[in-house]
Design a protein around this motif. Sequence first.
Motif, short mmCIF file in Angstrom:
data_model
loop_
_atom_site.label_atom_id
_atom_site.label_comp_id
_atom_site.label_asym_id
_atom_site.label_seq_id
_atom_site.Cartn_x
_atom_site.Cartn_y
_atom_site.Cartn_z
N VAL A 32 29.43 33.47 32.74
CA VAL A 32 30.76 33.43 32.12
C VAL A 32 31.88 33.07 33.07
N LEU A 33 31.60 32.98 34.38
CA LEU A 33 32.66 32.73 35.36
C LEU A 33 32.45 31.39 36.06
N VAL B 32 36.61 38.66 42.95
CA VAL B 32 36.77 38.17 41.58
C VAL B 32 35.48 38.34 40.80
N THR B 33 34.34 38.09 41.44
CA THR B 33 33.06 38.30 40.77
C THR B 33 32.91 39.75 40.33
N ALA C 229 40.15 47.48 36.76
CA ALA C 229 39.38 47.23 37.97
C ALA C 229 40.29 46.71 39.09
N ALA C 230 41.24 45.86 38.74
CA ALA C 230 42.15 45.32 39.74
C ALA C 230 43.01 46.42 40.35
N TRP C 231 43.62 47.25 39.51
CA TRP C 231 44.42 48.36 40.03
C TRP C 231 43.58 49.27 40.91
N HIS C 232 42.36 49.55 40.50
CA HIS C 232 41.47 50.41 41.28
C HIS C 232 41.19 49.80 42.66
N LEU D 188 44.41 32.98 40.50
CA LEU D 188 44.60 33.10 39.06
C LEU D 188 43.25 33.18 38.36
N ILE D 189 43.14 34.09 37.40
CA ILE D 189 41.95 34.18 36.54
C ILE D 189 42.38 33.85 35.12
N ASP D 190 41.86 32.76 34.57
CA ASP D 190 42.12 32.42 33.17
C ASP D 190 41.03 33.03 32.30
N LEU D 191 41.43 33.68 31.25
CA LEU D 191 40.50 34.24 30.27
C LEU D 191 40.54 33.37 29.02
#
Length: 330
Positions: free
Chosen positions: A325-326, A11-12, A75-78, A40-43
């Motif tokens: 930011v995370l 995730v980082t 990035a996730a698909w990659h 889950l990643i909330d933006l």
Amino acid sequence: MPTTEINDETVTGLVGDAVAAPSMHNAQPWRFLYHRGDHLIDLYADPLRTMPTADPEDRALRIGCGAALLNLRAAAWHAGLRPDVSVSSSPDGGGLVATVRLRGADPGEIDYDLAGLYEMIKERHTSRYPYADEPIPDGLKQRLTEQAAAEGAKLSFPTGWHLSFILEVMEEAEADAEYEGDPDEQKWVRTGTAQSDTARDGITEYSLGSRRREGRAPVRNFARGHAATDRGAAAFERMPQMAVVSTAEDDPKAWLAAGQAMERVLLLATREGVASSFATQALERSHLRWVLRDPVRGAGPVQMILRLGYGPMGPHTPRRTVRDVLEMAP
């Protein structure tokens, strides 16, 4: 393409790719919250990075968040992960923008087109330098248009009277800015060696580009109101190549879609050796933004105007660290 294990390190890395996205004045108006248990990643939009004068509706803020979301998806698909996105329609400038649920992806469901743009995330930079008067091939324009359409937006390349009109409106907006000033712009420009070398956001002196000596390229003078900078003057394009991102609607969801479309276009352009910058002067003035629509083709509201061409790709610009930011949650 093997599936990557979903953990804090993964995730980082995804968020590190997300924050390479462009945003208005490089304000980087985003925050991320990762829920470990649910993957889950909330933006979130960052309310401390809004621009009340230039962006009172948070339209540009949402576009920037959309660009970051597109990077995260690529990035996730990659990484062999499926990013299932739920978009929030909240008008709150500091509220939830979107949620991304991560899970392993089967090879047959991977978006290889989007994953194929991943390598360009860290290569894409804004270039405020002159471009050559070499036209972008029609075939590439069509491919760029298809990238925007994949995100629910429209990309068009104005020519003739419409292009001339857009350039005139941009010149009017730039002249107004020179006369009236822009407190939001002043806040985010970093001049002087000390500020430029230590900045983690904003527009640094080394990324200002050349001063325009001649030509019609809509290059913004970010140095106005600051101490003299040794940028030098240069001749820009006589007739710049512009691309317009528009959407059918004009609401927070449409702005987010426009940001994703814009970034997808820019990543492909970068892969094809095409430099880019932004022409947002007129978009920051509501009475000018609406007149930019093409009345012949009937396109919807204009969300972003890009300047494209062959030239220097631009320098790296500063970014806040992922730690800034995370936030991780159980």
